[in-house]
Design an enzyme around this catalytic site. Structure first.
Site, short mmCIF file in Angstrom:
data_model
loop_
_atom_site.label_atom_id
_atom_site.label_comp_id
_atom_site.label_asym_id
_atom_site.label_seq_id
_atom_site.Cartn_x
_atom_site.Cartn_y
_atom_site.Cartn_z
N PHE A 149 0.91 -1.44 -0.09
CA PHE A 149 0.08 -0.01 0.03
C PHE A 149 0.96 1.17 0.05
O PHE A 149 0.33 2.37 0.39
CB PHE A 149 -0.88 -0.04 1.18
CG PHE A 149 -1.95 -1.20 1.42
CD1 PHE A 149 -2.82 -1.65 0.33
CD2 PHE A 149 -1.62 -2.04 2.48
CE1 PHE A 149 -3.57 -2.76 0.26
CE2 PHE A 149 -2.41 -3.25 2.51
CZ PHE A 149 -3.40 -3.51 1.64
N GLU B 173 7.50 1.14 -0.31
CA GLU B 173 8.03 1.69 -1.55
C GLU B 173 9.55 2.36 -1.07
O GLU B 173 10.34 1.90 -1.72
CB GLU B 173 7.17 2.75 -2.05
CG GLU B 173 7.72 3.48 -3.31
CD GLU B 173 6.87 4.52 -4.00
OE1 GLU B 173 7.29 5.26 -4.83
OE2 GLU B 173 5.77 4.28 -3.77
N ARG C 48 1.15 15.47 -6.67
CA ARG C 48 0.05 14.74 -7.03
C ARG C 48 -1.16 15.47 -6.51
O ARG C 48 -2.22 15.36 -7.07
CB ARG C 48 0.35 13.33 -6.89
CG ARG C 48 -0.88 12.50 -7.46
CD ARG C 48 -0.54 10.94 -7.58
NE ARG C 48 0.23 10.58 -8.48
CZ ARG C 48 0.02 9.86 -9.53
NH1 ARG C 48 -1.38 9.93 -9.79
NH2 ARG C 48 0.79 9.45 -10.28
N ARG D 269 -1.16 4.28 -0.99
CA ARG D 269 -2.27 3.99 -2.02
C ARG D 269 -3.04 5.43 -2.27
O ARG D 269 -4.10 5.83 -1.64
CB ARG D 269 -3.41 2.92 -1.76
CG ARG D 269 -3.99 2.32 -2.73
CD ARG D 269 -4.94 1.24 -2.28
NE ARG D 269 -5.61 0.50 -3.08
CZ ARG D 269 -6.20 -0.73 -3.09
NH1 ARG D 269 -6.29 -1.13 -1.80
NH2 ARG D 269 -6.56 -1.20 -3.97
N PHE E 171 -1.35 8.31 -3.11
CA PHE E 171 -0.18 8.96 -3.09
C PHE E 171 -0.50 10.52 -3.23
O PHE E 171 -0.02 11.25 -4.08
CB PHE E 171 0.74 8.75 -4.28
CG PHE E 171 2.21 9.12 -4.26
CD1 PHE E 171 3.02 8.34 -3.66
CD2 PHE E 171 2.32 10.10 -4.99
CE1 PHE E 171 4.32 8.60 -3.54
CE2 PHE E 171 4.00 10.49 -5.06
CZ PHE E 171 4.78 9.62 -4.17
N ALA F 229 2.17 3.92 -8.01
CA ALA F 229 1.41 4.80 -9.03
C ALA F 229 0.57 4.09 -10.01
O ALA F 229 0.16 4.59 -11.00
CB ALA F 229 2.45 5.57 -9.82
N GLU G 93 -4.83 2.43 -7.43
CA GLU G 93 -5.29 3.48 -6.58
C GLU G 93 -6.56 4.22 -6.55
O GLU G 93 -7.28 4.76 -5.76
CB GLU G 93 -4.15 4.43 -6.62
CG GLU G 93 -2.81 4.11 -6.24
CD GLU G 93 -1.62 5.07 -6.58
OE1 GLU G 93 -0.99 5.38 -5.66
OE2 GLU G 93 -1.28 5.32 -7.73
#
Length: 781
Positions: A245, A249, A327, A359, A361, A531, A732
């Site tokens: 999730f 990362e 984003r 999730r 982002f 992403a 996402e």
């Protein structure tokens, strides 16, 4: 029936055969059910394996005056203790800006920051010992909230600003002005499998690391820098994760580096597995956001001007806060055309965990603000919020002027009008709205609410060069196929989809294709599985490799059987070459004997992407995914308790690669997003300690929170962008669908004031938040 007729019937069936677009089960489903799926902690331990734990800071912001580790070393089973001074290379695990030490040096910047590593003979002994350190601190002032960070001008990256048109002039022309504030909390990833790395030293200064990570290449970089090794000496492998999730990362790097540093010093395998409390205390979460907004609109509810300031709790280091804020800026519009805007975002530096990917982002945090605003506009005008939403939608594809985003990208695939109309009709939205109003008029305590919210979500990494992927495909002599790609499996089904793509391209059954563990020694320089690009990028790369192999086999078959390449068909495990029909495996054997290369690499880079960080403009997304949901709730206005009665979701997955998996992803994302907006409250005390660091105090949704009626359907559509088989991402975007739950709760609260007052509801809408909003409405009414 003669054999000739049978052959033509088989050929006809083969021409319509397909492995993509089918609802195949997850490739590891049976292993999951039987408990046979191997996660990092399930790997049989090598001889001599030791276990590590981290010693954590007890202060939010302080200088370390002294560090006495003798009590730690004296604990049973302890083999070694390491501090930042024992790191051979670079003491850093920051993914973009190098401001994130693996172990604290002279200063600590949040409660839970790792200060040292203790290695012992067992996991429990290591954990017990880690708590025995004697650390003396000189406390420093701590910043704990986004507002405090803004006021102190404390940022991890410079503030961002995106403007279009003349917002100030547009405000002066606007018949109505709306001003307000909103708090939206963060969210713990709460993957079922916690952070874990298992480091095994290899000959010649090599290191093999099994790591639960979404980004093996980033782990390779961090470990190689920490050990001062070249990248080719470090191999990172991940077969699967028990959830990620976004939390794995960048933040799996700390755990990989600590395990590797310990293993290098001891020349023995070292496993570092975080317990849930330690995991939540150390790692970052979804960024919480604080908003101040000013909106101009006309008598119909059309937005004429928008000004918003978004401040995030970034934590003590930059991590991924800059792209998250970017984003959020790019998703503030959601599905609405905004002509004149002034959008500002600040990543506040706070003395808390360094927040990271989750999730969506930043997309959900950007879009929730405009949905909250549209909801307020509708109530101010006495209109149904759905009507105001429709009025502000981006124009259809041929409507010039109203189909350009605030960052300059043209929306060329807008299906939100048709999608919302279909959902509105299928769910009887209008009649249910009337019935709910009648119910609320006769029930002074229990109030029902209803909301329909749309979603538009851009698909691609904000950073253009991350939009690339590689793959390897091997055909063995028996006709079976092995595929390896740079994506990581965290339960979302990427391996299943990639195998379907390869099987389809080679014309063989899915059962003949297997995916191996993600491994930096096989496919190098990979991007994170994030992403929502995992299947898009890696599916295309695997298709490229498989297509090369298919062409080789077709050319070989054409030459061998005396036909043209156009006459050769590979389908359903069978080769049709003119009059000749043979099994795929037979052709492979013949090709091997003829020394035809039976393996190939593949590569894909998403075309047409651009982004200018200075001007905040460009074409950052390959395409948009759309969706909408309707939620009906009931709220007890005396206790703050509530229940989701029914939810309907319609999601645009394009030409879905695997409808069953995609529907499952929408269902899971909906519940996870609902948790973020309703029950999952992160709370730090005045000393900066996270107090909600276990499931006893942090409430994720459970089975009982699912609605009795939960309908998820895929919108029939075809991606105009040349994605893998014209499908669309599903990782996402569905997390934004439960905006309808939050706004349905707000709708129910608004009925207390006869729908004339906007409830000041914060997220998460816990029982306390609901009661606060009810009290505020009653006071104003």
């Amino acid at each position: 029936m003669n054999s000739k007729s049978e052959q033509f019937m088989t050929l006809g069936a083969a021409k319509g055969w397909s492995e993509v677009g089918q609802s195949h089960p997850h490739e590891s489903a049976i292993l999951h059910v039987l408990g046979e799926a191997v996660y990092t902690d399930d790997i049989p331990e090598a001889q001599g394996t030791l276990h590590a734990a981290l010693g954590l800071s007890a202060k939010a912001h302080a200088r370390i005056l002294s560090l006495n580790l003798e009590p730690v070393k004296a604990m049973p089973g302890v083999v070694a203790v390491y501090t930042y001074k024992d790191i051979p290379g670079t003491n850093d695990c920051g993914p973009i800006i190098h401001d994130d030490p693996i172990l604290a040096e002279e200063k600590v910047e949040y409660v839970g920051q790792p200060v040292f590593i203790v290695v012992a003979n067992t996991h429990d002994n290591a954990r017990r010992a880690a708590r025995k350190a004697d650390i003396q601190y000189q406390e420093l002032p701590a910043i704990l909230t986004p507002e405090a960070a803004r006021d102190a001008e404390s940022f991890v990256v410079p503030p961002m600003r995106l403007t279009r048109g003349d917002a100030q002039a547009a405000f002066e022309r606007s018949p109505h002005i709306l001003k307000g504030k909103l708090h939206v909390g963060g969210q713990e990833q709460f993957y079922l499998e916690g952070q874990i790395s298992y480091a095994l030293p290899k000959e010649g200064k090599g290191m093999h690391i099994y790591c639960s990570t979404q980004h093996p290449t980033e782990m390779q970089h961090v470990v190689s820098h920490a050990l001062h090794y070249p990248s080719h000496a470090v191999v990172v492998e991940c077969r699967r994760m028990g959830g990620g999730f976004g939390g794995k990362e960048s933040q799996s790097a700390l755990w990989a580096a600590c395990a590797a540093v310990s293993a290098v010093h001891l020349k023995r395998p070292v496993k570092l597995r975080a317990d849930r409390d330690d995991d939540m205390m150390v790692t970052g979460k979804r960024h919480c956001f604080y908003y101040e907004y000013e909106i101009g609109y006309d008598n119909q509810g059309l937005i004429t001007a928008a000004k918003v300031q978004m401040v995030t709790r970034a934590g003590f280091s930059a991590d991924l806060s800059a792209p998250v804020a970017t984003r959020a800026i790019c998703h503030f519009d959601n599905t609405y055309y905004l002509s004149d805007v002034d959008i500002r975002a600040m990543a506040g530096k706070t003395n808390t965990q360094s927040n990271t990917a989750f999730r969506g982002f930043g997309g959900p945090q950007g879009a929730i603000a405009i949905e909250y605003i549209v909801d307020e506009i509708a109530r101010n005008l006495g209109k149904d919020a759905l009507d105001v939403r429709k009025l502000n939608f981006y124009g259809r594809n041929d409507e010039e002027g109203r189909n350009i985003t605030q960052y300059g990208q043209k929306v060329v695939d807008n299906v939100i009008h048709e999608l919302v109309a279909q959902l509105e009709s299928e769910t009887n939205y209008r009649s249910r709205r009337e019935a709910i109003r009648e119910f609320n008029a006769t029930n002074p305590v229990l109030k029902k609410g209803l909301a329909l919210t749309p979603v538009k979500f851009g698909i691609a990494f904000n950073v253009t060069h991350f939009n690339q992927a590689g793959a390897l495909v091997h055909i063995y002599v028996d006709g079976s196929v092995l595929v390896n790609h740079g994506g990581t499996e965290m339960g979302q089904g990427i391996n299943t989809k990639v195998c379907q793509v390869v099987a389809h391209e080679l014309g063989i059954p899915l059962s003949s294709v297997r995916a191996s563990a993600t491994d930096t020694s096989k496919v190098a320089n990979t991007s994170a599985t994030a992403a929502s690009t995992g299947a898009d990028l890696n599916g295309k790369a695997a298709q490229d490799a498989a297509h090369t192999l298919r062409q080789r086999l077709v050319q070989f078959a054409a030459k061998s059987f005396g036909v043209t390449a156009e006459e050769v068909i590979l389908a359903n495990g069978t080769v049709f070459a003119g009059e000749t029909v043979i099994p795929f495996a037979d052709l492979v054997q013949k090709a091997y004997l003829a020394r035809v290369q039976l393996w190939s690499d593949g590569f894909y880079a998403t075309p047409g992407l651009s982004w200018d960080r200075e001007t905040m403009s460009g074409n950052p997304f390959g395409y948009y995914a759309y969706g909408a949901s309707v939620s009906e709730v009931i709220v007890d206005t005396l206790t703050g308790e509530w229940k989701l009665l029914k939810a309907d979701c319609l999601y645009d997955a394009g030409n879905s690669l695997n409808p069953a998996i995609d529907v499952g992803q929408v269902e899971g994302a909906f519940m996870q997003g609902m948790g973020w907006l309703t029950t999952e409250e992160l709370w730090w005390n005045q000393q900066g300690k996270l107090m909600t660091h276990a499931p006893s105090t942090y409430k994720i949704p459970g089975v009982s929170d699912c609605p009795e009626e939960f309908n998820v359907r895929l919108f029939k559509n075809r991606n105009p962008f040349d994605s893998i088989h014209r499908s669309k991402a599903v990782g996402e975007p569905p997390l934004l669908l439960p905006f309808s739950v939050f706004l349905a709760i707000r709708d129910a609260i608004a009925s207390v004031g006869n729908y004339r007052i906007n409830p000041p509801l914060r997220a998460p809408a816990t029982g306390e938040a609901i009661l606060d909003a009810v009290d505020a409405v009653r006071a104003r009414a």
